[in-house]
Enzyme design. Structure first.
Site, PDB file in Angstrom:
ATOM      1  NE  ARG A  43      -3.920   0.669   2.211  1.00  0.00           N
ATOM      2  CZ  ARG A  43      -5.205   0.345   2.241  1.00  0.00           C
ATOM      3  NH1 ARG A  43      -5.579  -0.844   2.574  1.00  0.00           N
ATOM      4  NH2 ARG A  43      -6.123   1.237   1.962  1.00  0.00           N
ATOM      5  CG  LEU A  87      -3.641  -6.087  -1.799  1.00  0.00           C
ATOM      6  CD1 LEU A  87      -3.150  -7.212  -0.909  1.00  0.00           C
ATOM      7  CD2 LEU A  87      -3.147  -6.295  -3.228  1.00  0.00           C
ATOM      8  CG  HIS A 172       8.939 -22.749   7.126  1.00  0.00           C
ATOM      9  ND1 HIS A 172       7.895 -22.522   7.981  1.00  0.00           N
ATOM     10  CD2 HIS A 172      10.032 -22.817   7.912  1.00  0.00           C
ATOM     11  CE1 HIS A 172       8.343 -22.451   9.216  1.00  0.00           C
ATOM     12  NE2 HIS A 172       9.645 -22.630   9.213  1.00  0.00           N
ATOM     13  CE  LYS A 176      12.365 -25.731   9.540  1.00  0.00           C
ATOM     14  NZ  LYS A 176      13.165 -24.611  10.010  1.00  0.00           N
ATOM     15  CD  GLU A 210       8.982 -22.016  17.690  1.00  0.00           C
ATOM     16  OE1 GLU A 210       9.474 -21.055  17.084  1.00  0.00           O
ATOM     17  OE2 GLU A 210       7.768 -22.216  17.798  1.00  0.00           O
ATOM     18  CG  HIS A 234       5.456 -26.344  10.838  1.00  0.00           C
ATOM     19  ND1 HIS A 234       5.330 -26.037   9.509  1.00  0.00           N
ATOM     20  CD2 HIS A 234       5.492 -25.150  11.492  1.00  0.00           C
ATOM     21  CE1 HIS A 234       5.290 -24.713   9.377  1.00  0.00           C
ATOM     22  NE2 HIS A 234       5.376 -24.158  10.562  1.00  0.00           N
ATOM     23  CE  LYS A 334       5.392 -19.438  18.965  1.00  0.00           C
ATOM     24  NZ  LYS A 334       6.478 -19.600  17.977  1.00  0.00           N
TER      25      LYS A 334
HETATM   26  C1  BG6 Z   1       5.958 -20.824  11.898  1.00  0.00           C
HETATM   27  C2  BG6 Z   1       5.152 -20.511  13.108  1.00  0.00           C
HETATM   28  O1  BG6 Z   1       5.180 -21.503  10.947  1.00  0.00           O
HETATM   29  O2  BG6 Z   1       7.056 -21.643  12.267  1.00  0.00           O
HETATM   30  C3  BG6 Z   1       6.008 -19.832  14.177  1.00  0.00           C
HETATM   31  O3  BG6 Z   1       4.074 -19.660  12.758  1.00  0.00           O
HETATM   32  C4  BG6 Z   1       7.223 -20.670  14.480  1.00  0.00           C
HETATM   33  O4  BG6 Z   1       5.268 -19.599  15.359  1.00  0.00           O
HETATM   34  C5  BG6 Z   1       7.949 -21.045  13.192  1.00  0.00           C
HETATM   35  O5  BG6 Z   1       8.077 -19.906  15.314  1.00  0.00           O
HETATM   36  C6  BG6 Z   1       9.049 -22.036  13.460  1.00  0.00           C
HETATM   37  O6  BG6 Z   1       9.810 -22.190  12.302  1.00  0.00           O
HETATM   38  P1  BG6 Z   1      11.352 -22.533  12.396  1.00  0.00           P
HETATM   39  O7  BG6 Z   1      11.767 -22.704  10.974  1.00  0.00           O
HETATM   40  O8  BG6 Z   1      12.015 -21.370  13.088  1.00  0.00           O
HETATM   41  O9  BG6 Z   1      11.453 -23.774  13.211  1.00  0.00           O
END
Ligand code: BG6
Length: 484
Positions: A43, A87, A172, A176, A210, A234, A334
Site C-alpha cells: 500500500r 488490494l 516451510h 528444510k 522453540e 509442521h 514456545k
Molecule cells: C511458523 C510458526 O510456521 O514456524 C512460528 O508460525 C514458528 O510460530 C515457526 O516460530 C518455526 O519455524 P522454524 O523454521 O524457526 O522452526
C-alpha cells in the site's frame, strides 16, 4: 526461463525476514533463473529506488556471510520493482495485469504473503483481470483457515479460479534440508526399511521445541495457539514423512497420496483419549539461559486471562498394518529449554538378553532437524574386556553431521521452496486434501478445549513444558528424549 514474481505483502514481515533474503541467496548461488523480475506489492507510496533502499537496509542487518557486496546488491536490486496497490481495488489489479502482460514471462508467481483474511479476495481479483492462466502459480502461506470449515471455504473458492496444480501451499518445514534428508534416509537407503515397522519399533517421538516466545506476534498468536500454528501443519507433515509408505516415484502426487493416507489413518479422537493423550500448556514467567522471561499473559497483544496454548504434547497412532499399536508422540512449544527439533525412533530391546545393559536402553535413531542437522544411531557395545559371566554393554553413538558434510552446498527452506515454485515443482507443497484431513484430525481437540473450563497448564519459561507431558508418556512406560 523468464519469470515474474509478484510479492503481495512486499513490505511485510515475511518478505522482510525470509523471502527477500532467500531470493538474494538464490541470486548469489546463481540458481535464480536469469531474466526474472521481482515485483513487490504493498500500500505504501514508494518508488522502485525507495523500495530497493529499504531492502538494502534490511540486508545490512543480516549475518555477515549472507550480506551482499555493493556490486552484488546493485545487480540484485536491478530485479526489484515496486507497485503500489490497494488490494481491494479492481483497477489496481488491472494495473498489475498491464505490467505483467507487457512482458508475458514464461512463469508468473503470485506470492500472497498478506494477512490470511485477504487470500481468497486476492485470488478472485487476480482471476477477474485474467491473470489466472495456466502459467500462473499462486503461493499461499499458512495458516490457510482457522478450522476445517474455514479451510474448506478457502479451498473451495480457490478451486473456482485456479486449478489445484496452480496452488502452492507452503509448509516451510518441507523445504528444510533436514526434512529432505528424512525422505532420503527412508527412500534412498535399503537399510532401514525392513526395520521401519511395528515389529521392531517401540515408539516414535517428534519434538519441535522453540526457545523464543511469541515475540512481536502476540495478537496473532493469541488467536491461533500451538495446535493450529505448529501441530496441524509442521508436526503432522513430519509425522507423514516418518510414517508414510514408500511412494511409487518422486512425483508430487505420488508423495502427496502417501502422506494423505497417513493423515487418513490417524486414530480418531474420543473425549477420553483427548483427556488422556493431549496436554496443553502455557508458559509462565521463568528463565531462559539465565535471563528472566515474562509469562505468556504478560506478552504484548495477548488478551488478559487468555487460554491460548503455547505448548502441546500428544500421543496418537497410525492405524494401518505397518504401525498399528505403535505410539507416535508429538510435542511442540514456545519458551522451552532450547531450540531443538528432532525425531527419535526408539526400537524394541532385544527379545532375549544375554548381556547386561543399562536399564531402559535399546537401539535408537535420532534424526536431528535443527539447529543441528544430522543422524545419530545409538547402539550397544562392549568396551573393555570383561570377565563376568554376564558381560555388561554400554551405549555408543554413530554420529553424522550433515552440516559439516555438505556445508555451503545446502540451501535454506525458503530459497529452496521459492525456486521450486518458479520451476513449477509441487513435491514440497501441501495438497488441499492433505490440509483438509489435517484440520479434520485436530478439530475435535479444538472443540474439546473450547468447552473445557480448566484451560492450559502453566509451565515455567525455559523448562520442557508441563510435567503432565512427561506423565502422559510415562503411562506407556517411556520417556522423552531429554529424560533418558
Ligand atoms: C511458523 C510458526 O510456521 O514456524 C512460528 O508460525 C514458528 O510460530 C515457526 O516460530 C518455526 O519455524 P522454524 O523454521 O524457526 O522452526
Amino acid at each position: 526461463m523468464s519469470f515474474d514474481l509478484v510479492l503481495f505483502g512486499g513490505t511485510g514481515d515475511l518478505a522482510w525476514r525470509k523471502l527477500m533474503p532467500a531470493l538474494f541467496q538464490a541470486f548469489r548461488h546463481r540458481t535464480l533463473p536469469e531474466g526474472g523480475r521481482i515485483i513487490a506489492v504493498a500500500r505504501d507510496d514508494l518508488s522502485d529506488e525507495q523500495y530497493r533502499s529499504r531492502i538494502k537496509s534490511r540486508f545490512d542487518c543480516v549475518e555477515l556471510a549472507k550480506r551482499p557486496t555493493p556490486d552484488e546488491f546493485a545487480r540484485f536490486a536491478a530485479l526489484l520493482h515496486y507497485l503500489r496497490m490497494d488490494l481491494s481495488q479492481t483497477q489496481d489489479y488491472q494495473r498489475l495485469a498491464q505490467t505483467l502482460n507487457a512482458r508475458a514471462a514464461d512463469s508468473v508467481v503470485m506470492y500472497v504473503a498478506t494477512a490470511p483474511s485477504l487470500f481468497t479476495n486476492v485470488c478472485e481479483q487476480i482471476a477477474a483481470v485474467g491473470l489466472n492462466g495456466p502459467g500462473t502459480r499462486v503461493v499461499l502461506e499458512k495458516p490457510l483457515g482457522h478450522d476445517l470449515r474455514s479451510n474448506r471455504a478457502i479451498n473451495d473458492s480457490l478451486r473456482r479460479v485456479l486449478r489445484e496444480e496452480q496452488v502452492f501451499r507452503i509448509d516451510h518445514y518441507l523445504g528444510k534440508p533436514s526434512v529432505q534428508n528424512l525422505f532420503a534416509l527412508r527412500f534412498g537407503n535399503a537399510l532401514f526399511e525392513p526395520l521401519w515397522r511395528r515389529e521392531t519399533i517401540a515408539n516414535i517421538q517428534i519434538t519441535i521445541a522453540e526457545e523464543l516466545g511469541v515475540e512481536t506476534r502476540g495478537a496473532f498468536y493469541d488467536q491461533t495457539g500451538a495446535l493450529r500454528d505448529m501441530v496441524q501443519n509442521h508436526a503432522l507433515q513430519l509425522l507423514c514423512a516418518i510414517g508414510m509408505e514408500p511412494p511409487i516415484n518422486s512425483g508430487a502426487n505420488a508423495i502427496r497420496d502417501e502422506k494423505l493416507k497417513v493423515l487418513q489413518s490417524l486414530k480418531p479422537w474420543t473425549a477420553d483419549t483427548i483427556g488422556q493423550h493431549v496436554i496443553r500448556g502455557q508458559y509462565a514467567a521463568g528463565n531462559t539461559q539465565g535471563q528472566a522471561m515474562p509469562g505468556y499473559l504478560q506478552e504484548k497483544g495477548v488478551a488478559p486471562g487468555s487460554n491460548t496454548e503455547t505448548f502441546v504434547a500428544l500421543r496418537t497412532e497410525i492405524s494401518n498394518w505397518r504401525w498399528a499399536g505403535v505410539p507416535f508422540y508429538i510435542r511442540t512449544g514456545k519458551r522451552l529449554a532450547g531450540r531443538d527439533a528432532h525425531i527419535v525412533v526408539n526400537f524394541h530391546p532385544v527379545p532375549h538378553p544375554i548381556f547386561r545393559t543399562p536399564a531402559g536402553v535399546a537401539n535408537r535413531l535420532v534424526i536431528h532437524l535443527q539447529p543441528k542437522d544430522g543422524l545419530e544411531l545409538h547402539l550397544l557395545a562392549q568396551g573393555a574386556a570383561q570377565h563376568q559371566s554376564e558381560p555388561a554393554l554400554s551405549q555408543v553413538h554413530l554420529n553424522l553431521d550433515f552440516e559439516q558434510r555438505f556445508g555451503t552446498e545446502r540451501v535454506g527452506a525458503y530459497e529452496r521452496l521459492l525456486l521450486d515454485v518458479i520451476a513449477g515443482r509441487l513435491n514440497l507443497f501441501v495438497r488441499s486434501d492433505e490440509q483438509q484431513e489435517a484440520w479434520r484430525w485436530v478439530e475435535p481437540i479444538l472443540q474439546h478445549w473450547q468447552d473445557d473450563p480448566v484451560g492450559p497448564r502453566p509451565y515455567a519459561a525455559g523448562s520442557w513444558g508441563p510435567s503432565a507431558a512427561s506423565a502422559m508418556i510415562a503411562r506407556d512406560g517411556y520417556c522423552w528424549s531429554e529424560e533418558v
